[in-house]
Scaffold this motif. Structure first.
Motif, PDB file in Angstrom:
ATOM      1  N   GLY A 239      28.467   3.817  28.793  1.00 19.89           N
ATOM      2  CA  GLY A 239      27.994   5.045  28.173  1.00 19.89           C
ATOM      3  C   GLY A 239      28.912   6.239  28.337  1.00 19.89           C
ATOM      4  O   GLY A 239      29.612   6.378  29.342  1.00 19.89           O
ATOM      5  N   THR A 240      28.892   7.072  27.312  1.00 23.42           N
ATOM      6  CA  THR A 240      29.608   8.353  27.347  1.00 23.42           C
ATOM      7  C   THR A 240      28.722   9.433  26.717  1.00 23.42           C
ATOM      8  O   THR A 240      29.146  10.152  25.818  1.00 23.42           O
ATOM      9  CB  THR A 240      30.959   8.274  26.601  1.00 23.42           C
ATOM     10  OG1 THR A 240      30.729   7.794  25.277  1.00 23.42           O
ATOM     11  CG2 THR A 240      31.935   7.366  27.310  1.00 23.42           C
ATOM     12  N   ALA A 241      27.503   9.524  27.208  1.00 24.17           N
ATOM     13  CA  ALA A 241      26.579  10.541  26.711  1.00 24.17           C
ATOM     14  C   ALA A 241      27.178  11.925  26.925  1.00 24.17           C
ATOM     15  O   ALA A 241      27.951  12.139  27.868  1.00 24.17           O
ATOM     16  CB  ALA A 241      25.243  10.436  27.429  1.00 24.17           C
ATOM     17  N   VAL A 242      26.809  12.849  26.060  1.00 24.34           N
ATOM     18  CA  VAL A 242      27.337  14.211  26.153  1.00 24.34           C
ATOM     19  C   VAL A 242      27.072  14.798  27.541  1.00 24.34           C
ATOM     20  O   VAL A 242      27.951  15.432  28.127  1.00 24.34           O
ATOM     21  CB  VAL A 242      26.748  15.114  25.040  1.00 24.34           C
ATOM     22  CG1 VAL A 242      27.131  16.568  25.248  1.00 24.34           C
ATOM     23  CG2 VAL A 242      27.207  14.630  23.679  1.00 24.34           C
ATOM     24  N   SER A 243      25.884  14.576  28.076  1.00 27.10           N
ATOM     25  CA  SER A 243      25.567  15.116  29.407  1.00 27.10           C
ATOM     26  C   SER A 243      26.495  14.534  30.472  1.00 27.10           C
ATOM     27  O   SER A 243      26.913  15.237  31.388  1.00 27.10           O
ATOM     28  CB  SER A 243      24.110  14.843  29.767  1.00 27.10           C
ATOM     29  OG  SER A 243      23.848  13.450  29.753  1.00 27.10           O
ATOM     30  N   PHE A 244      26.848  13.264  30.347  1.00 31.20           N
ATOM     31  CA  PHE A 244      27.766  12.629  31.295  1.00 31.20           C
ATOM     32  C   PHE A 244      29.161  13.229  31.165  1.00 31.20           C
ATOM     33  O   PHE A 244      29.828  13.499  32.175  1.00 31.20           O
ATOM     34  CB  PHE A 244      27.806  11.117  31.073  1.00 31.20           C
ATOM     35  CG  PHE A 244      28.788  10.408  31.960  1.00 31.20           C
ATOM     36  CD1 PHE A 244      28.658  10.429  33.340  1.00 31.20           C
ATOM     37  CD2 PHE A 244      29.856   9.722  31.418  1.00 31.20           C
ATOM     38  CE1 PHE A 244      29.573   9.781  34.165  1.00 31.20           C
ATOM     39  CE2 PHE A 244      30.779   9.068  32.226  1.00 31.20           C
ATOM     40  CZ  PHE A 244      30.627   9.098  33.604  1.00 31.20           C
ATOM     41  N   ILE A 245      29.604  13.455  29.946  1.00 29.91           N
ATOM     42  CA  ILE A 245      30.917  14.061  29.725  1.00 29.91           C
ATOM     43  C   ILE A 245      30.967  15.458  30.347  1.00 29.91           C
ATOM     44  O   ILE A 245      31.955  15.821  30.998  1.00 29.91           O
ATOM     45  CB  ILE A 245      31.267  14.098  28.219  1.00 29.91           C
ATOM     46  CG1 ILE A 245      31.414  12.665  27.691  1.00 29.91           C
ATOM     47  CG2 ILE A 245      32.528  14.913  27.965  1.00 29.91           C
ATOM     48  CD1 ILE A 245      31.497  12.575  26.170  1.00 29.91           C
ATOM     49  N   ILE A 246      29.893  16.209  30.181  1.00 32.56           N
ATOM     50  CA  ILE A 246      29.839  17.561  30.750  1.00 32.56           C
ATOM     51  C   ILE A 246      29.883  17.502  32.278  1.00 32.56           C
ATOM     52  O   ILE A 246      30.659  18.224  32.912  1.00 32.56           O
ATOM     53  CB  ILE A 246      28.588  18.321  30.254  1.00 32.56           C
ATOM     54  CG1 ILE A 246      28.721  18.609  28.755  1.00 32.56           C
ATOM     55  CG2 ILE A 246      28.361  19.609  31.056  1.00 32.56           C
ATOM     56  CD1 ILE A 246      27.439  19.100  28.096  1.00 32.56           C
ATOM     57  N   VAL A 247      29.064  16.643  32.865  1.00 36.16           N
ATOM     58  CA  VAL A 247      29.033  16.525  34.329  1.00 36.16           C
ATOM     59  C   VAL A 247      30.392  16.079  34.857  1.00 36.16           C
ATOM     60  O   VAL A 247      30.913  16.639  35.831  1.00 36.16           O
ATOM     61  CB  VAL A 247      27.915  15.562  34.779  1.00 36.16           C
ATOM     62  CG1 VAL A 247      28.045  15.208  36.252  1.00 36.16           C
ATOM     63  CG2 VAL A 247      26.547  16.163  34.504  1.00 36.16           C
ATOM     64  N   ALA A 248      30.991  15.083  34.220  1.00 39.47           N
ATOM     65  CA  ALA A 248      32.305  14.588  34.654  1.00 39.47           C
ATOM     66  C   ALA A 248      33.357  15.690  34.556  1.00 39.47           C
ATOM     67  O   ALA A 248      34.168  15.866  35.472  1.00 39.47           O
ATOM     68  CB  ALA A 248      32.721  13.379  33.811  1.00 39.47           C
ATOM     69  N   THR A 249      33.338  16.423  33.455  1.00 38.76           N
ATOM     70  CA  THR A 249      34.319  17.484  33.241  1.00 38.76           C
ATOM     71  C   THR A 249      34.175  18.582  34.291  1.00 38.76           C
ATOM     72  O   THR A 249      35.171  19.027  34.878  1.00 38.76           O
ATOM     73  CB  THR A 249      34.181  18.060  31.822  1.00 38.76           C
ATOM     74  OG1 THR A 249      34.377  17.003  30.878  1.00 38.76           O
ATOM     75  CG2 THR A 249      35.186  19.169  31.563  1.00 38.76           C
ATOM     76  N   VAL A 250      32.948  18.994  34.549  1.00 39.04           N
ATOM     77  CA  VAL A 250      32.715  20.066  35.522  1.00 39.04           C
ATOM     78  C   VAL A 250      33.051  19.599  36.937  1.00 39.04           C
ATOM     79  O   VAL A 250      33.781  20.286  37.675  1.00 39.04           O
ATOM     80  CB  VAL A 250      31.262  20.586  35.427  1.00 39.04           C
ATOM     81  CG1 VAL A 250      30.930  21.521  36.576  1.00 39.04           C
ATOM     82  CG2 VAL A 250      31.031  21.276  34.086  1.00 39.04           C
ATOM     83  N   PHE A 251      32.529  18.433  37.339  1.00 38.24           N
ATOM     84  CA  PHE A 251      32.774  17.948  38.701  1.00 38.24           C
ATOM     85  C   PHE A 251      34.254  17.715  38.945  1.00 38.24           C
ATOM     86  O   PHE A 251      34.796  18.172  39.957  1.00 38.24           O
ATOM     87  CB  PHE A 251      31.986  16.653  38.970  1.00 38.24           C
ATOM     88  CG  PHE A 251      32.137  16.152  40.373  1.00 38.24           C
ATOM     89  CD1 PHE A 251      31.214  16.504  41.348  1.00 38.24           C
ATOM     90  CD2 PHE A 251      33.199  15.341  40.750  1.00 38.24           C
ATOM     91  CE1 PHE A 251      31.345  16.055  42.666  1.00 38.24           C
ATOM     92  CE2 PHE A 251      33.348  14.890  42.055  1.00 38.24           C
ATOM     93  CZ  PHE A 251      32.416  15.250  43.015  1.00 38.24           C
ATOM     94  N   LEU A 252      34.898  16.992  38.052  1.00 37.52           N
ATOM     95  CA  LEU A 252      36.311  16.676  38.264  1.00 37.52           C
ATOM     96  C   LEU A 252      37.184  17.923  38.155  1.00 37.52           C
ATOM     97  O   LEU A 252      38.170  18.053  38.882  1.00 37.52           O
ATOM     98  CB  LEU A 252      36.765  15.577  37.304  1.00 37.52           C
ATOM     99  CG  LEU A 252      36.122  14.211  37.591  1.00 37.52           C
ATOM    100  CD1 LEU A 252      36.474  13.210  36.500  1.00 37.52           C
ATOM    101  CD2 LEU A 252      36.516  13.688  38.960  1.00 37.52           C
ATOM    102  N   GLY A 253      36.821  18.846  37.292  1.00 29.36           N
ATOM    103  CA  GLY A 253      37.563  20.104  37.226  1.00 29.36           C
ATOM    104  C   GLY A 253      37.426  20.904  38.510  1.00 29.36           C
ATOM    105  O   GLY A 253      38.414  21.395  39.067  1.00 29.36           O
TER     106      GLY A 253
END
Length: 126
Positions: A92-106
């Motif tokens: 999965g690459t749900a929008v919410s997952f993309i947002i969480v990944a982007t924020v956490f990893l950033g």
């Protein structure tokens, strides 16, 4: 063709980055009650770790991995390659997952570099 030089901070910085990516995956797997085993962790982390390596290569981070600007290159490449890898694997690459990944990893891949800069700057003002 000359061989690239590796900065003395490179191994530690690589370990920090890989540890942060792995922590992101471990937290996500735990929050979603997924199998806590090492194989599951590594298979979920693999696309992001490949992305991390790609980010390091693009940023040429081995010469000095600590500047914030290196983190600003590594971070989005890690996320994008990780998401592409997940899609290819059928995950999965749900929008919410993309947002969480982007924020956490950033926050983490750039954040530790910013914290290091602040500490070094403070030491030089004392």
């Amino acid at each position: 063709m000359s061989r690239p030089s590796i900065n003395e901070r490179t191994p530690l910085a690589a370990a920090i980055d890989a540890g942060l990516v792995t922590a992101f995956v471990a937290i996500g797997r735990r929050n979603h009650d997924e199998d806590p085993g090492v194989i599951g962790l590594l298979s979920t982390a693999a696309p992001f770790l490949v992305g991390l390596v790609a980010g390091w290569l693009v940023a040429k981070a081995w010469d000095d991995p600590t500047p914030i600007r290196k983190g600003l290159v590594i971070w989005p490449i890690t996320v994008v390659v990780g998401m592409i890898g997940r899609r290819i694997a059928g995950d999965g690459t749900a929008v919410s997952f993309i947002i969480v990944a982007t924020v956490f990893l950033g926050a983490t891949l750039v954040g530790w570099r910013a914290a290091r800069l602040a500490i070094v700057a403070k030491r030089h003002t004392i």
